[in-house]
Design a protein around this motif. Structure first.
Motif, PDB file in Angstrom:
ATOM      1  N   GLN A   1      10.733   0.169  -2.849  1.00  0.00           N
ATOM      2  CA  GLN A   1      10.866   1.562  -2.407  1.00  0.00           C
ATOM      3  C   GLN A   1      12.257   1.797  -1.819  1.00  0.00           C
ATOM      4  OE1 GLN A   1       7.757   2.799   0.268  1.00  0.00           O
ATOM      5  NE2 GLN A   1       8.961   4.504   1.053  1.00  0.00           N
ATOM      6  N   GLU A   2      12.720   0.875  -0.967  1.00  0.00           N
ATOM      7  CA  GLU A   2      14.047   1.032  -0.371  1.00  0.00           C
ATOM      8  C   GLU A   2      15.143   0.978  -1.430  1.00  0.00           C
ATOM      9  OE1 GLU A   2      14.840  -1.643   2.819  1.00  0.00           O
ATOM     10  OE2 GLU A   2      13.413  -0.669   4.170  1.00  0.00           O
TER      11      GLU A   2
ATOM     12  N   GLU B   1      18.813   6.440  -5.413  1.00  0.00           N
ATOM     13  CA  GLU B   1      18.802   7.905  -5.423  1.00  0.00           C
ATOM     14  C   GLU B   1      19.908   8.456  -4.546  1.00  0.00           C
ATOM     15  OE1 GLU B   1      14.914   9.151  -4.265  1.00  0.00           O
ATOM     16  OE2 GLU B   1      14.007   8.581  -6.168  1.00  0.00           O
ATOM     17  N   GLN B   2      20.131   7.874  -3.390  1.00  0.00           N
ATOM     18  CA  GLN B   2      21.178   8.333  -2.484  1.00  0.00           C
ATOM     19  C   GLN B   2      22.549   8.118  -3.102  1.00  0.00           C
ATOM     20  OE1 GLN B   2      20.499   6.266   1.186  1.00  0.00           O
ATOM     21  NE2 GLN B   2      18.832   7.614   1.813  1.00  0.00           N
ATOM     22  N   GLY B   3      22.709   7.041  -3.853  1.00  0.00           N
ATOM     23  CA  GLY B   3      23.985   6.766  -4.501  1.00  0.00           C
ATOM     24  C   GLY B   3      24.305   7.766  -5.597  1.00  0.00           C
ATOM     25  N   ARG B   4      23.283   8.351  -6.202  1.00  0.00           N
ATOM     26  CA  ARG B   4      23.488   9.333  -7.279  1.00  0.00           C
ATOM     27  C   ARG B   4      23.782  10.728  -6.745  1.00  0.00           C
ATOM     28  NH1 ARG B   4      18.257   7.375 -10.105  1.00  0.00           N
ATOM     29  NH2 ARG B   4      18.973   5.401 -10.915  1.00  0.00           N
TER      30      ARG B   4
ATOM     31  N   PRO C   1      15.915  17.688  -1.833  1.00  0.00           N
ATOM     32  CA  PRO C   1      14.904  18.570  -2.438  1.00  0.00           C
ATOM     33  C   PRO C   1      13.691  18.716  -1.522  1.00  0.00           C
ATOM     34  CG  PRO C   1      15.554  16.821  -3.959  1.00  0.00           C
ATOM     35  CD  PRO C   1      16.192  16.538  -2.644  1.00  0.00           C
ATOM     36  N   ALA C   2      13.056  19.885  -1.573  1.00  0.00           N
ATOM     37  CA  ALA C   2      11.889  20.141  -0.724  1.00  0.00           C
ATOM     38  C   ALA C   2      10.786  19.143  -1.051  1.00  0.00           C
ATOM     39  CB  ALA C   2      11.396  21.569  -0.944  1.00  0.00           C
ATOM     40  N   GLY C   3      10.140  18.639   0.005  1.00  0.00           N
ATOM     41  CA  GLY C   3       9.025  17.721  -0.198  1.00  0.00           C
ATOM     42  C   GLY C   3       9.453  16.284  -0.432  1.00  0.00           C
ATOM     43  N   ARG C   4      10.738  16.021  -0.436  1.00  0.00           N
ATOM     44  CA  ARG C   4      11.215  14.659  -0.657  1.00  0.00           C
ATOM     45  C   ARG C   4      11.701  14.091   0.665  1.00  0.00           C
ATOM     46  NH1 ARG C   4      12.340  12.952  -6.076  1.00  0.00           N
ATOM     47  NH2 ARG C   4      12.844  11.093  -4.907  1.00  0.00           N
ATOM     48  N   GLY C   5      11.973  12.848   0.677  1.00  0.00           N
ATOM     49  CA  GLY C   5      12.484  12.214   1.885  1.00  0.00           C
ATOM     50  C   GLY C   5      11.727  10.955   2.190  1.00  0.00           C
ATOM     51  N   ARG C   6      11.902  10.462   3.356  1.00  0.00           N
ATOM     52  CA  ARG C   6      11.277   9.204   3.747  1.00  0.00           C
ATOM     53  C   ARG C   6       9.776   9.389   3.868  1.00  0.00           C
ATOM     54  NH1 ARG C   6      13.358   4.550   4.692  1.00  0.00           N
ATOM     55  NH2 ARG C   6      12.290   3.096   6.028  1.00  0.00           N
ATOM     56  N   ARG C   7       9.054   8.522   3.241  1.00  0.00           N
ATOM     57  CA  ARG C   7       7.596   8.585   3.203  1.00  0.00           C
ATOM     58  C   ARG C   7       7.017   7.632   4.241  1.00  0.00           C
ATOM     59  NH1 ARG C   7       3.626   6.399  -1.381  1.00  0.00           N
ATOM     60  NH2 ARG C   7       4.781   4.523  -0.954  1.00  0.00           N
ATOM     61  N   GLU C   8       6.023   8.096   4.972  1.00  0.00           N
ATOM     62  CA  GLU C   8       5.360   7.258   5.952  1.00  0.00           C
ATOM     63  C   GLU C   8       4.430   6.297   5.211  1.00  0.00           C
ATOM     64  OE1 GLU C   8       7.314   8.521   9.103  1.00  0.00           O
ATOM     65  OE2 GLU C   8       5.653   7.102   9.315  1.00  0.00           O
ATOM     66  N   VAL C   9       4.499   5.026   5.589  1.00  0.00           N
ATOM     67  CA  VAL C   9       3.647   4.015   4.971  1.00  0.00           C
ATOM     68  C   VAL C   9       2.616   3.596   5.991  1.00  0.00           C
ATOM     69  CG1 VAL C   9       3.583   1.722   3.946  1.00  0.00           C
ATOM     70  CG2 VAL C   9       5.536   3.212   3.519  1.00  0.00           C
ATOM     71  N   GLU C  10       1.362   3.676   5.600  1.00  0.00           N
ATOM     72  CA  GLU C  10       0.275   3.351   6.510  1.00  0.00           C
ATOM     73  C   GLU C  10       0.087   1.846   6.573  1.00  0.00           C
ATOM     74  OE1 GLU C  10      -3.162   5.795   6.018  1.00  0.00           O
ATOM     75  OE2 GLU C  10      -4.451   4.105   6.495  1.00  0.00           O
ATOM     76  N   ALA C  11       0.016   1.302   7.768  1.00  0.00           N
ATOM     77  CA  ALA C  11      -0.199  -0.141   7.937  1.00  0.00           C
ATOM     78  C   ALA C  11      -1.640  -0.465   7.586  1.00  0.00           C
ATOM     79  CB  ALA C  11       0.106  -0.535   9.369  1.00  0.00           C
ATOM     80  N   LYS C  12      -1.806  -1.542   6.838  1.00  0.00           N
ATOM     81  CA  LYS C  12      -3.144  -1.990   6.478  1.00  0.00           C
ATOM     82  C   LYS C  12      -3.592  -3.059   7.473  1.00  0.00           C
ATOM     83  CE  LYS C  12      -2.333  -1.173   1.598  1.00  0.00           C
ATOM     84  NZ  LYS C  12      -2.238  -1.744   0.294  1.00  0.00           N
ATOM     85  N   PRO C  13      -4.842  -3.013   7.849  1.00  0.00           N
ATOM     86  CA  PRO C  13      -5.319  -4.015   8.821  1.00  0.00           C
ATOM     87  C   PRO C  13      -5.333  -5.406   8.233  1.00  0.00           C
ATOM     88  CG  PRO C  13      -7.108  -2.528   8.140  1.00  0.00           C
ATOM     89  CD  PRO C  13      -5.867  -2.084   7.460  1.00  0.00           C
TER      90      PRO C  13
END
Length: 71
Positions: free
Chosen positions: A41-42, A48-51, A59-71
């Motif tokens: 993902q990184e 993408e940032q390099g392009r 763009p709207a709705g884009r950006g860093r996505r929160e990742v949920e920690a799994k137990p």
């Protein structure tokens, strides 16, 4: 812990430690898989940032996505 549905014996310390080792190996595989996913993902985000041109709007709705920690 006795076997379900009957009278069983307690596991020996060796059996307990083998079971613990198996569980820890499973957990480690899960964490390594999450690390691979996050690294990929990184890498995509960096590509993408390099392009993008400096100062370009995200763009709207884009950006860093929160990742949920799994137990």
């Amino acid at each position: 812990m006795p076997a379900p549905g009957g009278k069983g014996r307690e596991p020996t310390p060796l059996e307990k430690n083998r079971a613990l080792a198996q569980w820890l190996e499973f957990q480690l595989r899960q964490v390594r898989g999450r690390i691979r996913d996050l690294e990929a993902q990184e890498l995509l985000e960096r590509q993408e940032q390099g392009r993008r041109k400096p100062g370009a709007q995200e763009p709207a709705g884009r950006g860093r996505r929160e990742v949920e920690a799994k137990p």
